[in-house]
Design an enzyme around this catalytic site. Structure first.
Site, short mmCIF file in Angstrom:
data_model
loop_
_atom_site.label_atom_id
_atom_site.label_comp_id
_atom_site.label_asym_id
_atom_site.label_seq_id
_atom_site.Cartn_x
_atom_site.Cartn_y
_atom_site.Cartn_z
CE LYS A 18 1.22 1.89 3.87
NZ LYS A 18 1.50 1.48 5.18
CB SER A 131 7.31 -10.01 -0.33
OG SER A 131 6.76 -8.72 -0.39
N GLY A 136 9.52 -3.37 6.22
CA GLY A 136 9.64 -2.31 7.21
C GLY A 136 9.91 -0.93 6.63
CB ALA A 137 10.50 0.40 3.36
CG LEU A 139 6.72 1.00 0.41
CD1 LEU A 139 7.56 0.64 -0.81
CD2 LEU A 139 5.94 2.29 0.14
N GLY A 140 3.71 -1.37 3.52
CA GLY A 140 2.70 -2.38 3.84
C GLY A 140 3.10 -3.80 3.55
CB SER A 141 6.33 -5.68 3.55
OG SER A 141 6.76 -5.64 4.90
CB SER A 142 3.31 -6.35 8.04
OG SER A 142 2.59 -5.15 8.14
CD GLU A 181 -0.81 -5.28 9.05
OE1 GLU A 181 0.13 -6.08 8.85
OE2 GLU A 181 -0.70 -4.06 8.86
CG ASP A 192 -0.79 -0.48 6.32
OD1 ASP A 192 -1.29 0.65 6.15
OD2 ASP A 192 0.37 -0.65 6.72
#
Ligand SMILES: Nc1ncnc2c1ncn2[C@@H]1O[C@H](COP(=O)(O)OP(=O)(O)OP(=O)(O)O)[C@@H](O)[C@H]1O
Ligand SMILES: C[C@@](O)(CCO)CC(=O)[O-]
Ligand SMILES: [Mg+2]
Length: 421
Positions: A18, A131, A136-137, A139-142, A181, A192
């Site tokens: 996201k 992925s 952790g940047a 951009l919604g990797s989690s 989350e 997210d």
């Protein structure tokens, strides 16, 4: 020896990252935020196992765990007062890794326990997630991971009604991804996982169902990761402290940010407007939103550098997410030449930043049994390994162990070809 498999074939689940376009920080105070899905996604390859165990392979973060399904706790809503307490329930036989793998393992244990609950635990499977999103940047990797994992577990337990995770199933997927989350973050706003589930552009107000803006506009953006680490928690606390000191001043800023999100929603939904006109209005509000975030104290000199570099070429940028480092977004207008974007990218790289050119507003979660026009996932995988390289060394002993090893070792370029819809 012929492996006995239950009657299902491998499938691929994918979910996007996201980008918060407008409204970060203000969303914490009940104001509207606008976010869109990225064309950078997480992909889960899910294969049957004959030994009835559950294996999770996460090559990006160096995790490979084999769970004996029957030792995993069976969870009900009353088992824990909050999903973040799951650690105490992890079986003793499992080594919980440090770092990002820790959250991933805890999330798996929690979601498996809840979603399988009383259902048939003899459904053995391997899930391998790759992925294209940096971890952790901002951009919604989690969220992409949690949506892909929730959709996988719901699919395996027969709780999805439509082939491919259709509109009717998304609410359920989103609900479980939100709990995922919560394992990591305690109190996520939910924006997210909503974007990773539904895709497109969403207007989001905390505590309300997200509104899909059904926009026909796709935004081209350059995302610049400053690689400066940030703490979302500390930045949110900083805004709160400023608001405590100057409530009416800060509330005025938050209200302005809310108005920006409302204007953006109207622009996204506009029909028949000239695209160049829309881009100019979008650039105006990007600049204003960044300025307001700066005054709230959540910018950083690296983010100001991104703003300066792009402003020198008449491009508008703003920080995205919590700020204090992390990522910035720059709108790439339709009329700009590719070479000009490359010049900007090189300048960013010379500052130690890295860039992703991406399109915002693509599809949400998807499940596919055939990808890229191939009859089966395995056929695609065999061709991708032949084209790009990858190891099929089977250290698992499972019939699909080689396929999993191949998927785990494919280069990112091959994973990015995979766009199941
Ligand atoms: N490629 C991946 N494979 C497995 N797990 C992943 C992967 N990427 C992210 N995760 C999970 O997501 C966690 C990182 O989530 P975190 O919320 O800290 O960062 P983010 O989602 O990238 O950023 P933000 O929430 O600010 O947008 C990791 O600890 C891991 O549990
Ligand atoms: C800063 C914030 O608004 C966005 C972080 O990506 C925090 C939140 O919404 O939880
Ligand atoms: Mg996250």
């Amino acid at each position: 020896m012929v492996a006995m498999h239950r009657e299902w074939s491998p499938f691929v689940v994918s979910a996007p990252g996201k980008l918060i376009l407008f409204g970060e920080h203000a969303v914490v105070y009940g104001k509207a935020a606008i976010a869109g899905s990225l064309d950078m996604r997480a992909y889960a390859l899910v294969t049957p196992r004959a030994d009835n165990k559950a294996r999770m392979v996460l090559p990006d973060i160096d995790v490979d765990v084999l769970f004996d399904s029957h030792t995993l706790p069976l969870l009900q809503s009353t088992s824990l007062s909050h999903p973040s307490e799951v650690e105490a329930l992890v079986p003793d036989s499992i080594n919980i890794p440090e770092g990002p793998g820790r959250t991933a393992v805890l999330t798996f244990v929690y979601l498996y326990g809840c979603i399988f609950a009383e259902r048939d635990r003899n459904t053995g499977f391997t899930i391998c997630v790759r992925s294209l999103l940096p971890v952790g940047a901002g951009l919604g990797s989690s969220a992409a991971f949690n949506v892909a994992l929730s959709a996988t577990l719901l699919q395996l337990t027969g709780q999805l009604r439509e082939e491919g995770a259709g509109a009717g199933d998304r609410k359920l997927i989103n609900q479980w991804a939100f709990h995922g989350e919560q394992v990591a973050h305690g109190t996520p706003s939910g924006i997210d996982n909503s974007v990773a589930t539904y895709g497109g552009f969403l207007k989001y107000v905390k505590g309300e169902p997200s509104v899909n803006l059904e926009s026909s506009h796709a935004l081209r953006v350059l995302i610049t990761n400053t690689n400066v680490p940030k703490s979302t928690k500390a930045l949110v606390a900083g805004v709160r402290a400023l608001r405590d000191q100057h409530p009416s001043v800060v509330d005025g800023i938050l209200d302005s940010i809310h108005s920006i999100s409302i204007s953006a929603a109207a622009l996204f939904q506009s029909v028949g407007e000239d695209e160049a006109y829309l881009e100019r209005r979008m650039q105006d509000i990007i600049r204003i939103n960044h300025g307001l975030l700066f005054t709230l104290g959540v910018s950083h000199r690296s983010l100001e550098r991104v703003r300066e570099i792009t402003a020198a070429r008449d491009l508008a940028s703003k920080l995205t997410g919590a700020g204090g480092g992390g990522c910035a977004l720059t709108l790439i207008p339709g009329g700009i030449a590719g070479d000009d974007v490359e010049v900007v990218v090189r300048e960013m790289e010379s500052e130690g930043f890295c860039c992703y050119q991406t399109v915002v507003g693509g599809g949400g979660v998807a499940i596919a049994r055939s990808v890229d026009g191939r009859a089966t996932v395995e056929q695609w995988l065999a061709e991708a390994i032949a084209r790009h390289g990858g190891s099929s060394a089977n250290s698992d002993g499972d019939a699909y162990g080689g396929a999993v090893a191949g998927f785990a070792t494919l280069p990112a370029a091959a994973i990015s070809e995979l766009k199941p819809q």
